[in-house]
Structures are given as structure tokens and as C-alpha cells.
Design a protein around this motif. Sequence first.
Motif, short mmCIF file in Angstrom:
data_model
loop_
_atom_site.label_atom_id
_atom_site.label_comp_id
_atom_site.label_asym_id
_atom_site.label_seq_id
_atom_site.Cartn_x
_atom_site.Cartn_y
_atom_site.Cartn_z
N LYS A 69 0.97 -1.29 -0.07
CA LYS A 69 -0.15 0.01 0.14
C LYS A 69 1.01 1.45 -0.14
O LYS A 69 0.34 2.41 0.09
CB LYS A 69 -1.03 -0.02 1.04
CG LYS A 69 -2.11 -1.05 1.08
CD LYS A 69 -2.91 -1.07 2.42
CE LYS A 69 -3.94 -2.20 2.29
NZ LYS A 69 -4.99 -2.06 1.51
N GLY A 70 2.04 1.12 -0.14
CA GLY A 70 3.13 2.19 0.03
C GLY A 70 3.68 2.62 1.42
O GLY A 70 2.92 2.36 2.38
N ILE A 71 4.62 3.42 1.53
CA ILE A 71 5.05 3.66 2.67
C ILE A 71 4.20 4.61 3.57
O ILE A 71 4.13 4.76 4.62
CB ILE A 71 6.49 4.41 2.76
CG1 ILE A 71 7.17 4.27 4.37
CG2 ILE A 71 6.70 5.46 2.08
CD1 ILE A 71 8.65 4.72 3.97
N ALA A 72 3.55 5.66 2.75
CA ALA A 72 2.79 6.65 3.41
C ALA A 72 1.60 6.05 4.03
O ALA A 72 1.15 6.42 5.51
CB ALA A 72 2.25 7.59 2.31
N ALA A 73 0.77 5.13 3.27
CA ALA A 73 -0.45 4.53 4.09
C ALA A 73 0.16 3.56 5.09
O ALA A 73 -0.61 3.45 6.25
CB ALA A 73 -0.79 3.64 2.94
N ALA A 74 1.20 2.68 4.89
CA ALA A 74 1.98 2.11 6.29
C ALA A 74 2.06 2.80 7.43
O ALA A 74 1.81 2.30 8.56
CB ALA A 74 3.18 1.02 5.57
N LEU A 175 0.99 10.06 -2.60
CA LEU A 175 2.34 9.87 -3.02
C LEU A 175 3.10 8.55 -3.00
O LEU A 175 4.18 8.24 -3.57
CB LEU A 175 3.26 10.88 -2.15
CG LEU A 175 3.28 12.29 -2.39
CD1 LEU A 175 4.09 13.07 -1.42
CD2 LEU A 175 3.29 12.89 -3.70
N PHE A 176 2.62 7.62 -2.38
CA PHE A 176 2.79 6.39 -2.36
C PHE A 176 4.25 6.14 -1.63
O PHE A 176 4.31 5.46 -0.43
CB PHE A 176 2.87 5.61 -3.58
CG PHE A 176 2.83 4.11 -3.53
CD1 PHE A 176 1.83 3.57 -3.20
CD2 PHE A 176 3.98 3.41 -3.89
CE1 PHE A 176 1.63 2.11 -3.19
CE2 PHE A 176 4.11 2.28 -3.68
CZ PHE A 176 2.94 1.42 -3.34
N ILE A 177 5.25 6.55 -2.16
CA ILE A 177 6.59 6.14 -1.59
C ILE A 177 7.48 7.57 -1.67
O ILE A 177 7.94 8.05 -0.60
CB ILE A 177 7.30 5.00 -2.11
CG1 ILE A 177 8.75 4.51 -1.33
CG2 ILE A 177 7.21 4.96 -3.69
CD1 ILE A 177 9.24 3.37 -1.83
N ASP A 178 8.04 8.10 -2.64
CA ASP A 178 9.10 8.95 -2.72
C ASP A 178 8.70 10.32 -2.43
O ASP A 178 7.44 10.70 -2.88
CB ASP A 178 9.59 8.75 -4.11
CG ASP A 178 10.56 7.75 -4.56
OD1 ASP A 178 11.68 7.91 -4.13
OD2 ASP A 178 10.11 6.69 -5.04
N LEU A 179 9.36 11.00 -1.70
CA LEU A 179 9.11 12.30 -1.40
C LEU A 179 7.94 12.30 -0.41
O LEU A 179 7.45 13.57 -0.15
CB LEU A 179 8.91 13.40 -2.58
CG LEU A 179 10.03 13.47 -3.67
CD1 LEU A 179 9.54 14.03 -4.93
CD2 LEU A 179 11.33 13.94 -2.84
N VAL A 180 7.44 11.52 0.15
CA VAL A 180 6.46 11.64 1.22
C VAL A 180 6.91 12.22 2.60
O VAL A 180 6.27 13.24 3.21
CB VAL A 180 5.94 10.08 1.67
CG1 VAL A 180 5.17 10.19 3.00
CG2 VAL A 180 5.33 9.41 0.75
#
Length: 288
Positions: A69-74, A175-180
Amino acid sequence: MLYVNNGYLGRMNDTYLIIVLYNPTEECKLYWRKKSDEIGNCIFVDNSSDPDKVFFGSFSDYIPLYENKGIAAAQNIGIKRAKDKNAVCVIFFDQDSNISKKLCLQLCNEFKDLNNHGKKVGAVGPSLINIETGKTYKGSDIIDGTPVETDTIISSGTITSLDVLDRVGFMNERLFIDLVDHEWCWRARSKGYAIYRSTQAVLKHHVGGKTNYLLGYPIIVSAPKRYYYQYRNTFWLAKTLLPPVMWKKRVAIRRLVEFVCVPFMSDKPFKTWLYMIKGIKCGISENL
């Protein structure tokens, strides 16, 4: 307020570590099991499609997502779990980070001290050392021990409070992962919060992919799909008012150099270019 006493993270119920996992190796799992036993209060959020619930479930708070789910959601899921536990502060870590109790204590101390001195603190992050080379990353020079105010810090090793997160908002899942981490820092600064880098708390960290050098300048070569998120998020953020002008100028040059050079350094050059181009199109059209 968080207090540090007798070598532990203050009142242990007040501070939780949020560690985001993605297809961790057996070595990685053993490492975090040891750290969880040593430090305590770990919340693991696993983006793996085939999570290892049996391994993690018996000794820590483990949340399998069964898909990436991406780093932001996690991170947001971890924050919500920490809130359920009445946490005061959280510290974020990636699975590749090399941490210690001393590091966590130092981050807690500095976050507390800055607040006690009347600073409106959004977050405090560590100075970074490349785990492979042993050298500090650019912008992470360790000087006189005084925290340094900065525009952004990476998420791994960042400590903030639940109160700040409620006021600034959680991580941007689009953003899912990068620049979060960058986007959140800019958002916090836009609301009057200061971001600090510790010059005493040091984190050994590995930042994505292999590192190649062009005329002495380090260029990190990641998996082809990663460039979709890098270019998409860069172009989308560049259209907003959040990033500083100097960042926009620097990243424009960097992305241009990467667009020309990285595919030739990649094992899959054509696929890398395609993801870059797709990312540019989606970023411009705001198709996140």
C-alpha cells in the motif's frame, strides 16, 4: 511530555517505533526481532503480499497489509495504532535502518529539550551515515552537537508527536513512496513548525539501490518502477507552493541528469526510461 530515565525510552507506553516492512529477508526479521526485544514498543506494518505473521506476531505489534500500500499508507496505519495505545510520540524507521536504544534515547531527549526551550518543533531526525561506505550523507555533517534547523529530513529516524501529526496531518498516501517525508516536512513548516536534524543522534542507513558515480557525483540507481514515483511526485510537487524554490531548481537539474544517465547505468534501460516518461506525464496531469 516525554521523559528519559535510567536508559529507557522514558515512560515506555508513551513512545512507539513504527517500522515499515516490505519483503524482509530472514536476516532482517531476526534483526528486528532482536531490536524489538531490546527497545520495546515496536509497531511493524508489513507491505508484503506474503507476510510472516507467525514470526512477528508473538513478540510485537504486527500489522500485515497483504499488499504493498506504500510507505505513506503503512506509516498512517502505524500512527493510528499508536494513537490507540495512547502514545505521545512516534519514531519512524525503514527496515534497512541500523538502530540502537541510544539513538532512540537521543532523539527523544532532543525533541523534549527543543520543546522545553520554547521551540515549535515539528520533528527531529538523525544525521545519516551510509551503512556501506561509513561516510556521512550530504547535509549530515556532524558538528558541535547542537540540533540544526533544516527544510526536510528523511522519514527513517524521525521523531514527532501525535499532537503535531493531528495538527499538520498524516502522510500523503497519494505519493505512495518517494518524497512522502519531504512533503510532510514542507507542510509542517507551512504551519509554523520547525524541522531539526540532530548532530548527535546518528543513523546508519542505506538509501535505495546501488550507487554509481558521474564525475564524482553519486547517482543512486534504483529499480525501474521506482522512477515512476520519483518523477511523478517531483513534477506534481513542483506545481504546488510547498517546496522551496531552491529545491525546485536543484531537483530539476538532478532529474534531467538522471533522465539522461540512469538508464545507461540500469540493467533495464528502456524500461527505466518508460517509467520516467510515464511519471512525468502523470505528475504534470496530477494523475496520482
